[in-house]
Design an enzyme around this catalytic site. Structure first.
Site, PDB file in Angstrom:
ATOM      1  N   GLU A  23     -10.233   4.372 -10.198  1.00  0.00           N
ATOM      2  CA  GLU A  23      -9.176   4.411  -9.181  1.00  0.00           C
ATOM      3  C   GLU A  23      -9.241   5.746  -8.439  1.00  0.00           C
ATOM      4  OE1 GLU A  23      -7.118   2.339  -7.639  1.00  0.00           O
ATOM      5  OE2 GLU A  23      -6.557   4.144  -6.552  1.00  0.00           O
ATOM      6  N   SER A  24      -9.668   5.679  -7.190  1.00  0.00           N
ATOM      7  CA  SER A  24      -9.927   6.907  -6.434  1.00  0.00           C
ATOM      8  C   SER A  24      -8.690   7.780  -6.266  1.00  0.00           C
ATOM      9  CB  SER A  24     -10.502   6.565  -5.057  1.00  0.00           C
ATOM     10  OG  SER A  24      -9.564   5.825  -4.298  1.00  0.00           O
TER      11      SER A  24
ATOM     12  N   CYS B 135     -18.435   4.071   1.268  1.00  0.00           N
ATOM     13  CA  CYS B 135     -17.098   3.618   0.864  1.00  0.00           C
ATOM     14  C   CYS B 135     -16.044   4.703   1.079  1.00  0.00           C
ATOM     15  CB  CYS B 135     -17.162   3.240  -0.618  1.00  0.00           C
ATOM     16  SG  CYS B 135     -15.551   3.006  -1.358  1.00  0.00           S
TER      17      CYS B 135
ATOM     18  N   THR C 184     -16.231  -1.993  -8.470  1.00  0.00           N
ATOM     19  CA  THR C 184     -16.018  -1.133  -7.308  1.00  0.00           C
ATOM     20  C   THR C 184     -16.513   0.281  -7.569  1.00  0.00           C
ATOM     21  OG1 THR C 184     -13.793  -0.647  -8.116  1.00  0.00           O
ATOM     22  CG2 THR C 184     -13.984  -2.426  -6.519  1.00  0.00           C
ATOM     23  N   VAL C 185     -16.702   1.028  -6.488  1.00  0.00           N
ATOM     24  CA  VAL C 185     -16.904   2.469  -6.557  1.00  0.00           C
ATOM     25  C   VAL C 185     -15.677   3.104  -5.903  1.00  0.00           C
ATOM     26  CG1 VAL C 185     -19.414   2.568  -6.600  1.00  0.00           C
ATOM     27  CG2 VAL C 185     -18.261   2.290  -4.400  1.00  0.00           C
TER      28      VAL C 185
ATOM     29  N   TYR D 135      -9.181  -2.997   6.483  1.00  0.00           N
ATOM     30  CA  TYR D 135      -9.796  -4.069   5.676  1.00  0.00           C
ATOM     31  C   TYR D 135      -9.024  -5.378   5.846  1.00  0.00           C
ATOM     32  CZ  TYR D 135     -13.113  -1.039   3.281  1.00  0.00           C
ATOM     33  OH  TYR D 135     -14.159  -0.207   2.993  1.00  0.00           O
TER      34      TYR D 135
ATOM     35  N   ARG E  13     -13.463  -6.752 -10.688  1.00  0.00           N
ATOM     36  CA  ARG E  13     -14.321  -6.465  -9.533  1.00  0.00           C
ATOM     37  C   ARG E  13     -15.101  -5.198  -9.870  1.00  0.00           C
ATOM     38  NH1 ARG E  13     -13.593 -10.018  -5.676  1.00  0.00           N
ATOM     39  NH2 ARG E  13     -15.534  -9.191  -4.879  1.00  0.00           N
TER      40      ARG E  13
HETATM   41  N1  LIG Z   1      -8.806   0.865  -5.720  1.00  0.00           N
HETATM   42  C1  LIG Z   1     -10.131   1.241  -5.618  1.00  0.00           C
HETATM   43  C2  LIG Z   1     -10.836   0.469  -4.510  1.00  0.00           C
HETATM   44  C3  LIG Z   1     -12.283   0.815  -4.408  1.00  0.00           C
HETATM   45  C4  LIG Z   1     -13.048  -0.225  -3.583  1.00  0.00           C
HETATM   46  O1  LIG Z   1     -12.507  -1.278  -3.211  1.00  0.00           O
HETATM   47  N2  LIG Z   1     -14.324   0.073  -3.291  1.00  0.00           N
HETATM   48  C5  LIG Z   1     -15.134  -0.895  -2.554  1.00  0.00           C
HETATM   49  C6  LIG Z   1     -16.158  -0.215  -1.675  1.00  0.00           C
HETATM   50  S1  LIG Z   1     -15.475   0.484  -0.227  1.00  0.00           S
HETATM   51  C7  LIG Z   1     -15.947  -1.716  -3.520  1.00  0.00           C
HETATM   52  O2  LIG Z   1     -16.614  -1.165  -4.364  1.00  0.00           O
HETATM   53  N3  LIG Z   1     -15.888  -3.032  -3.353  1.00  0.00           N
HETATM   54  C8  LIG Z   1     -16.628  -3.973  -4.123  1.00  0.00           C
HETATM   55  C9  LIG Z   1     -15.827  -5.202  -4.407  1.00  0.00           C
HETATM   56  O3  LIG Z   1     -14.655  -5.284  -4.038  1.00  0.00           O
HETATM   57  O4  LIG Z   1     -16.396  -6.120  -4.989  1.00  0.00           O
HETATM   58  C10 LIG Z   1     -10.156   2.735  -5.400  1.00  0.00           C
HETATM   59  O5  LIG Z   1      -9.486   3.217  -4.471  1.00  0.00           O
HETATM   60  O6  LIG Z   1     -10.815   3.408  -6.162  1.00  0.00           O
END
Ligand SMILES: N[C@@H](CCC(=O)N[C@@H](CS)C(=O)NCC(=O)O)C(=O)O
Length: 334
Positions: free
Chosen positions: A148-149, A63, A132-133, A195, A130
């Protein structure tokens, strides 16, 4: 792929029907900040003081958003202070998993959970979000500090400086407005642009994403023909945020997300710049192409239903980059 609704996992792909085929990224929900003394940051609640061994970072090597956090952890010498778990590259019906049957997938080394969505429900049993990582977890209070990265890297940039003595600053005060301006365009058209192109489910949504993406790559190429880094002579957060998309581009986004007007190796200055950043101490170890290629080609079965992993170009990332040449050494902007 799915999301949590009232603490229950639902297996659902992104819904693009309501948005004319456009992919719209949801806002992150956990927005607290680690600060040197535990006072509140710009958002969220107080109580997260910078302490060695207190925080745990959940990432995927695949990611690009999690990759930012791993890079800042390395650049700022935080490896001994913040522990890490790496998810399996396949993101399937249960979302991110802690399976360990892939080299580099560590499992949940902190809590021994099976799925990333369980990390979220451990923090908030009725979470609707959602999953997310990256996730920055607080071992002391048993909750998520932030998912939030862009904010995690700002915490890493300075909150732990008193502990580590590392005062390298990638978010210097005098350059902040300029960094924000560059980040905004890079985020919208490049980081998220790939994306938007790749997840588009209408021709129009794809066209509206892919053209600005390549316009922005031309803009970056022009800046890097005059300056060593985006902001002049100094590497900043803006460079690292761009890097994690560029490093994935030729192996994944070019093919999988149909961003195939050009490759990064076709832009002489950008390609040299990518190698320079890659060769900086600690960075190469954060780049794992096996996780990157496996994740995208295998997990997104709406895009690649047969899950065939294509051959990808060999990138000679250790070739000399030449970015230290005199013609690129401009005066710092401040
Ligand atoms: N805003 C978040 C976005 C993180 C993100 O979208 N990570 C993706 C992986 S690249 C994820 O975990 N997606 C899973 C999903 O959307 O269900 C950040 O920048 O921390």
């Amino acid at each position: 792929m799915g999301l949590l609704v009232d603490g229950k996992w639902q297996d659902k792909w992104y819904d693009t029907k309501e948005t004319g085929g456009k992919f719209v990224r949801s806002a992150s929900q956990f927005r607290n900040w680690v600060t040197p003394d535990g006072s509140a940051g710009p958002t969220g609640t107080a109580g997260f003081a910078a302490e060695s061994g207190r925080y745990h970072l959940y990432v995927s090597y695949a990611c690009p958003w999690a990759h930012r956090a791993l890079i800042f952890r390395a650049l700022k010498g935080l490896e001994d202070h913040i522990s890490v778990s790496v998810v399996h590259p396949d993101m399937l019906g249960e979302g991110w998993e802690f399976r360990t049957d892939f080299d580099g997938a560590s499992g949940d080394t902190l809590m021994g959970l099976r799925y990333m969505h369980e990390v979220y429900t451990s923090a908030q049993p009725d979470a609707s979000t959602r999953v997310t990582v990256p996730v920055l977890w607080d071992k002391q209070t048993g909750t998520i500090v932030s998912n939030e990265s862009s904010e995690i890297i700002r915490m890493f940039n300075s909150a732990f400086d008193g502990l580590t003595g590392n005062r390298d600053d990638y978010w210097p005060e005098p350059l902040r407005d300029e960094i924000e301006a560059i980040n905004d365009r890079v985020y919208d058209t490049i980081n998220n642009g790939v994306y938007k192109a790749g997840f588009a489910t209408s021709q129009q949504a794809y066209d509206e994403a892919v053209r600005p993406l390549f316009d922005s790559l031309d803009w970056v190429e022009a800046m890097l023909s005059e300056n060593r880094y985006l902001l002049g002579d100094r590497v900043t957060e803006a460079d690292w945020r761009l890097f994690t998309t560029l490093i994935r581009f030729d192996k994944v986004y070019h093919t999988h997300f149909k961003c195939n007007f050009k490759r990064i190796v076709d832009y002489p200055n950008i390609w040299d710049y990518v190698r320079e950043l890659y060769q900086r101490p600690g960075v190469a170890a954060t780049v794992n192409f096996d996780h990157i290629t496996r994740h995208y080609y295998y997990s997104h079965d709406t895009i690649n239903p047969y899950r065939i992993l294509p051959i990808t170009p060999d990138l000679d990332l250790w070739a000399p980059h030449g970015r230290d040449r005199a013609s690129l050494q401009s005066l710092p902007k401040s």
